[in-house]
Design a protein around this motif. Sequence first.
Motif, PDB file in Angstrom:
ATOM      1  N   MET A   1       0.757  -1.289   0.085  1.00  0.00           N
ATOM      2  CA  MET A   1       0.218  -0.035   0.328  1.00  0.00           C
ATOM      3  C   MET A   1       0.626   0.652   0.054  1.00  0.00           C
ATOM      4  N   ILE A   2       0.826   1.859  -0.610  1.00  0.00           N
ATOM      5  CA  ILE A   2       1.320   3.985  -0.952  1.00  0.00           C
ATOM      6  C   ILE A   2       0.809   4.437  -0.189  1.00  0.00           C
ATOM      7  N   ARG A   3       1.481   4.455   0.926  1.00  0.00           N
ATOM      8  CA  ARG A   3       1.558   5.570   1.792  1.00  0.00           C
ATOM      9  C   ARG A   3       1.395   7.062   1.430  1.00  0.00           C
ATOM     10  N   LYS A   4      -0.129   7.693   1.172  1.00  0.00           N
ATOM     11  CA  LYS A   4       0.110   9.350   1.051  1.00  0.00           C
ATOM     12  C   LYS A   4       1.481  10.351   1.969  1.00  0.00           C
ATOM     13  N   GLU A   5       2.459  11.303   1.260  1.00  0.00           N
ATOM     14  CA  GLU A   5       3.381  11.647   1.907  1.00  0.00           C
ATOM     15  C   GLU A   5       3.489  13.248   2.098  1.00  0.00           C
ATOM     16  N   ILE A   6       3.863  13.866   2.909  1.00  0.00           N
ATOM     17  CA  ILE A   6       3.731  15.515   2.825  1.00  0.00           C
ATOM     18  C   ILE A   6       5.118  15.317   2.383  1.00  0.00           C
ATOM     19  N   ASN A   7       4.966  16.976   1.842  1.00  0.00           N
ATOM     20  CA  ASN A   7       7.112  17.313   1.866  1.00  0.00           C
ATOM     21  C   ASN A   7       7.324  18.380   1.963  1.00  0.00           C
ATOM     22  N   LYS A   8       6.721  18.535   3.450  1.00  0.00           N
ATOM     23  CA  LYS A   8       7.045  20.221   3.291  1.00  0.00           C
ATOM     24  C   LYS A   8       6.270  20.709   4.848  1.00  0.00           C
ATOM     25  N   ILE A   9       7.706  21.030   5.561  1.00  0.00           N
ATOM     26  CA  ILE A   9       7.077  21.339   6.768  1.00  0.00           C
ATOM     27  C   ILE A   9       6.951  22.245   7.627  1.00  0.00           C
ATOM     28  N   SER A  10       6.167  23.639   7.390  1.00  0.00           N
ATOM     29  CA  SER A  10       5.853  24.866   8.039  1.00  0.00           C
ATOM     30  C   SER A  10       6.493  25.630   8.763  1.00  0.00           C
ATOM     31  N   GLU A  11       6.911  24.700   9.720  1.00  0.00           N
ATOM     32  CA  GLU A  11       7.147  24.858  11.588  1.00  0.00           C
ATOM     33  C   GLU A  11       8.062  24.024  12.318  1.00  0.00           C
ATOM     34  N   VAL A  12       8.718  24.815  12.733  1.00  0.00           N
ATOM     35  CA  VAL A  12       9.297  23.093  13.932  1.00  0.00           C
ATOM     36  C   VAL A  12       9.488  23.918  14.929  1.00  0.00           C
ATOM     37  N   GLY A  13       8.721  23.670  16.117  1.00  0.00           N
ATOM     38  CA  GLY A  13       9.216  24.044  17.146  1.00  0.00           C
ATOM     39  C   GLY A  13       9.893  23.176  18.683  1.00  0.00           C
ATOM     40  N   LYS A  14       9.971  23.104  19.929  1.00  0.00           N
ATOM     41  CA  LYS A  14       9.737  22.440  20.607  1.00  0.00           C
ATOM     42  C   LYS A  14       9.035  21.659  20.657  1.00  0.00           C
ATOM     43  N   ALA A  15       9.307  20.290  20.465  1.00  0.00           N
ATOM     44  CA  ALA A  15       8.785  18.951  20.501  1.00  0.00           C
ATOM     45  C   ALA A  15       7.232  19.228  19.325  1.00  0.00           C
ATOM     46  N   LEU A  16       7.040  19.963  18.920  1.00  0.00           N
ATOM     47  CA  LEU A  16       6.355  20.010  17.907  1.00  0.00           C
ATOM     48  C   LEU A  16       6.633  20.236  16.279  1.00  0.00           C
ATOM     49  N   ASN A 254       4.841  21.257  30.951  1.00  0.00           N
ATOM     50  CA  ASN A 254       5.177  21.980  28.707  1.00  0.00           C
ATOM     51  C   ASN A 254       5.050  21.742  27.486  1.00  0.00           C
ATOM     52  N   VAL A 255       4.195  20.784  27.707  1.00  0.00           N
ATOM     53  CA  VAL A 255       4.160  20.588  26.326  1.00  0.00           C
ATOM     54  C   VAL A 255       2.819  21.815  25.968  1.00  0.00           C
ATOM     55  N   ALA A 256       2.027  21.293  26.847  1.00  0.00           N
ATOM     56  CA  ALA A 256       0.252  22.639  26.813  1.00  0.00           C
ATOM     57  C   ALA A 256       0.941  24.150  26.456  1.00  0.00           C
ATOM     58  N   ASN A 257       2.103  24.262  27.176  1.00  0.00           N
ATOM     59  CA  ASN A 257       2.341  25.902  26.601  1.00  0.00           C
ATOM     60  C   ASN A 257       3.431  25.922  25.477  1.00  0.00           C
ATOM     61  N   TYR A 258       3.559  24.552  24.757  1.00  0.00           N
ATOM     62  CA  TYR A 258       4.454  25.211  23.005  1.00  0.00           C
ATOM     63  C   TYR A 258       2.700  25.155  22.928  1.00  0.00           C
ATOM     64  N   GLN A 259       1.858  24.499  23.024  1.00  0.00           N
ATOM     65  CA  GLN A 259       0.508  24.650  22.438  1.00  0.00           C
ATOM     66  C   GLN A 259      -0.508  25.708  22.205  1.00  0.00           C
ATOM     67  N   ASP A 260       0.095  26.606  23.094  1.00  0.00           N
ATOM     68  CA  ASP A 260      -0.432  28.018  23.721  1.00  0.00           C
ATOM     69  C   ASP A 260      -1.567  27.598  24.104  1.00  0.00           C
ATOM     70  N   MET A 261      -1.522  26.978  24.836  1.00  0.00           N
ATOM     71  CA  MET A 261      -2.660  26.619  26.126  1.00  0.00           C
ATOM     72  C   MET A 261      -2.978  27.257  27.197  1.00  0.00           C
ATOM     73  N   ILE A 262      -3.795  27.849  27.820  1.00  0.00           N
ATOM     74  CA  ILE A 262      -4.384  28.504  28.750  1.00  0.00           C
ATOM     75  C   ILE A 262      -3.962  28.041  29.834  1.00  0.00           C
ATOM     76  N   PRO A 263      -2.740  28.848  30.207  1.00  0.00           N
ATOM     77  CA  PRO A 263      -2.680  28.065  31.694  1.00  0.00           C
ATOM     78  C   PRO A 263      -3.716  27.928  33.024  1.00  0.00           C
ATOM     79  N   SER A 264      -4.381  27.578  33.685  1.00  0.00           N
ATOM     80  CA  SER A 264      -4.871  27.717  35.510  1.00  0.00           C
ATOM     81  C   SER A 264      -4.329  28.394  36.231  1.00  0.00           C
ATOM     82  N   LEU A 265      -3.332  27.167  36.540  1.00  0.00           N
ATOM     83  CA  LEU A 265      -2.519  27.055  38.447  1.00  0.00           C
ATOM     84  C   LEU A 265      -1.289  26.931  37.610  1.00  0.00           C
ATOM     85  N   GLN A 266      -0.232  27.925  38.231  1.00  0.00           N
ATOM     86  CA  GLN A 266       1.089  27.766  38.109  1.00  0.00           C
ATOM     87  C   GLN A 266       1.154  27.146  36.658  1.00  0.00           C
TER      88      GLN A 266
END
Lengths: 436, 591
Positions: A1-16, A254-266
């Motif tokens: 089976m041929i898998r679909k491929e994506i050839n361009k990554i637009s953004e590389v961040g920490k873990a994402l 950390n990962v929530a932070n990389y994903q720009d989630m609104i933090p609640s406590l600490q």
Amino acid sequence: MIRKEINKISEVGKALISVEGNPGVALNHVVELLEADSNQSLSFAKAINITEDATRFQVFNGTSGLSTKTKIRMLEVPLTAGFSNKMLGRSFDGAGQVADGGPEVIFEKEISTRLDTLNPTVRNVPKQALWTGIPMIDVFNTLVKSQKIPIFAGPTEPYNRLLSQIAQGAQADVIIFAGIGLKFDEYQYFKDQLSQSGNIDKTIMFTHLAGDSQIKGLMLPDVALSVAREFGDQGKDVLVLLTDMTNWSNILRNVANYQDMIPSLQGYPGSLYSELAKRYEVAADIEGAGSITIIGATTLESLEDPVPDNTGYITEGQFFLENGKLKLARSLSRLKQGVNGKTRSDHRAIMTAMASLLADAEKAHEASEVGAANDPYSQKLLRYRTDFINNIEEPFGEPIELEAALDKCWAILKRHFEPTETGLSKKLIDEYWDKN
Amino acid sequence: MNDISKKRTGNLISIQDSLVKARFFDDVIMGETAEISVDGKFLQAEVLQILPDPKNADAGIVEMQVFEDLTGAKIGDEVVFKGTPLSVLLGPGLLTSVWDGLQNPLYKLSEEDAYLKPGMNAPALDEEALWDFTPIVNVGDTVAGGDVIGTVPEGKVDHKILVPFSFGPCKVESIIEKCSVNITQQVAIVIDEQGNKHELKLAFRQPVKSPIPFKDRAIPTKPISTGVRVIDLLAPVGYGGTVGNPGPFGAGKTVLQHSLCKYAVADIIVMAACGERAGEAVEVFKEFAELEDPTTGESLMKRMCIFGNTSSMPVAAREASVFIALTVGEYYRYQGKKVVMLADSTSRWAQALRERSGRQGDIPGPEAFPMDIPDQIKGMYQRAGEDLGTGGSLTFIGTVSPAGGNFQEPVTQATMDATGGFWGLSQDRADAKKYPAIDPLVYTTSVYDGFVSWKDRQKMLTTLNEANDIDQTISTIGLKKVPVSNYIQYQKGLTIDFCVMQQDAFEKTDACTRPERLEIINEATQNLIDNTIDFQVGDLDDEQLKELIKHKFDELRQWWRDWNYSAKTEEELAKLPKAVDKFILQEEYAV
């Protein structure tokens, strides 16, 4: 089976990483990242956020070394973990890959790591004690099969030693060790302890060391618990050791932070409670199958920190370790009432009486610090307190059986108090006081 | 007006956890439900917001929360809008049921799989069960929403079959004779004022976010016997009242909730296990089935229904579970039943709102909760109340799980503001293993006259307060410097705390105290408070005298606690006031 491929990554961040547009990836499905020229596999990643404009992935091995030209191959399946009985005695990483340098494991099947909720109606009400030989647990906070309970401890406390001691006497068919953000010494310590106690052949270790890829640490409990659940479904009694869930929560933060989630406590995401609950709730005694017991470790500076605080609301109690002692006041087994009524007739009463006296003794201790505990009864309480701390709150002594531990409790009471001072019923006093 | 028979659809353009956006070209109704088709499964969702489409002036964008796991969802997946808001199926068969947060019956689902998978669902009520229907209206009668057209016995409960609340005045065109029917069969046909015919069945769907109306709302006055002494004596809750019950973890909220389930005198208990441990809900529906209802003597489950949206289930359904449970409570109140609803925990409900508003990108209020959380909490508790028009009541007892055990946090504060009663559990009392850990001095409030007079209640509180002050003094300056009379007062307070305020939830006799027994305890307590006691024998110095006093009170407390555990007959019960009288006179009482 041929898998679909994506050839361009637009953004590389920490873990994402992100790609532009909508390549047709489904939520939580896995992709493989390949080196552009050589097609060499670099990592797997999971789609976590999809819009018609962009798709975002969590990269299992971290993003270091990735470029915009790195190829993405779509696998069109959700994340799974390999399962096999041959995993026993072996070590794996957070993604379920062999990590002990030994031969590859041929998996019998792939299992979902989604951790679907067990239908509550197929849960048995937990009724079977797991004896540890530790009086503070057996007498005061009995551990019960299928319980989920963490050890709360400061970062310098011997919590891993306690975890390992409980595991050594474990009445379990399979032990799943899940270590997140461990120091190498800790990992080796567990491995040695499990080997020495002869438990290593029924153990599977999933380990994420401090400094390893964060996403692998984040995934680790799901992979480990899915494997545990598979054994449970097959009728095995499984003990899962989760250490340290504060490390795991910090990765989540950390990962929530990389994903720009609104933090609640600490800085933790608002979903911290739900995320922890999803993992701990895997503990269950399953009708017509086996059971999963989870003992965790949660390191803390203060009980009010979001991680121990949320954990306390999720788990069925906690063992509180302070200055190397298991503290009665803050320890609790919520399931003990299901088992301690069927042991010896004095079990519940002695537990309550000693706890109540210890609370008075703690007050006397505070008073004594300002020179106020000068009456004879306060002095009695202070002597009782010292005795209790040394003989009952000490978790690392020789293991003793429940009955012997109960007798020890009576002996301590008798050393310090008159029968009426204990708050125990006359019937019990008549039955046990002079025996000890 | 929308033509809801026409299929309206949209397509996903954004997927993030449980929040999705879809583009639509027709029309969408705020708050309506929708189904998202993912890999051949249909996932339930609810419209949260409708927005313009920046990319297409002819289209709109709808934001929805999805009640199930979205793994496998793709951009373009089809959304079908249902035209109806989130609703609950009301009818016979509600009692004894155990559902998830969206009223899917859990026992039924377990026949399919041991695990709850996205897209699984089953009819909320048993469609095969037959009910003995007795009509009470005739052809030609005029009926409107909420009117009774007949009754069926649901266990010992006389279940009234109502015209759906949304109906205006209608004429009964036909109604079946007394017979056995299931909930899918038609029992009557009514014609509205526009001449449209409507079929009535035993069950109907009711939207959950707007309340079922009262007929004649009143301030709650009659106290509920909960069996918990500290509550019934110091902070009673009335039929139709509201209570917030906050406590740090391990303070005993769950044990208290279970006690209320078992012993509160009520016709019906609705439990919303909202975002809490699955094991606790399981204990209720598996163990309570074996226990007896205090009023009917039947299995406790026969007066209960449970919504178990436990902590690992989808977060979006948590909010729904509380509203669905409330609506079931209102339905039975409308039938004249005394309903107690327990929501454990309202903090998890509030956290679900927080998670959602965070994802929606709303500007956060204190501790990242939505700004309007106090209003939402008030609105929820407002749905409780007593209805003189129907004779029914809905009492709402909500637990609160404050972060860090800190009662200053937003949900606890808003709850204190929203409720009539407040049972705060204290960490110190819990640490000392005192149950219930409700601190009588700091955290009980009540607007009702309870089972004892207001004066007696105040006297108890004063004594406890004084004892607490003296305790502080002893801790700072030492026992030696405390006068003997104060020490006696201190010992009295300790005795009331130990023997009256504390209770053993796991000891059969002590676990529940009914008003008659409470009266006897109150008599003894008031006598102990009112009378001075002379302990002096020979000529003991102060220190010796205090030791003697302590010893005497220790004996009394042991005797009293034994009485709590054992006294059952009238004769045994009468022993307590007599013993206390003799104690006051320092005579022998331990017989």
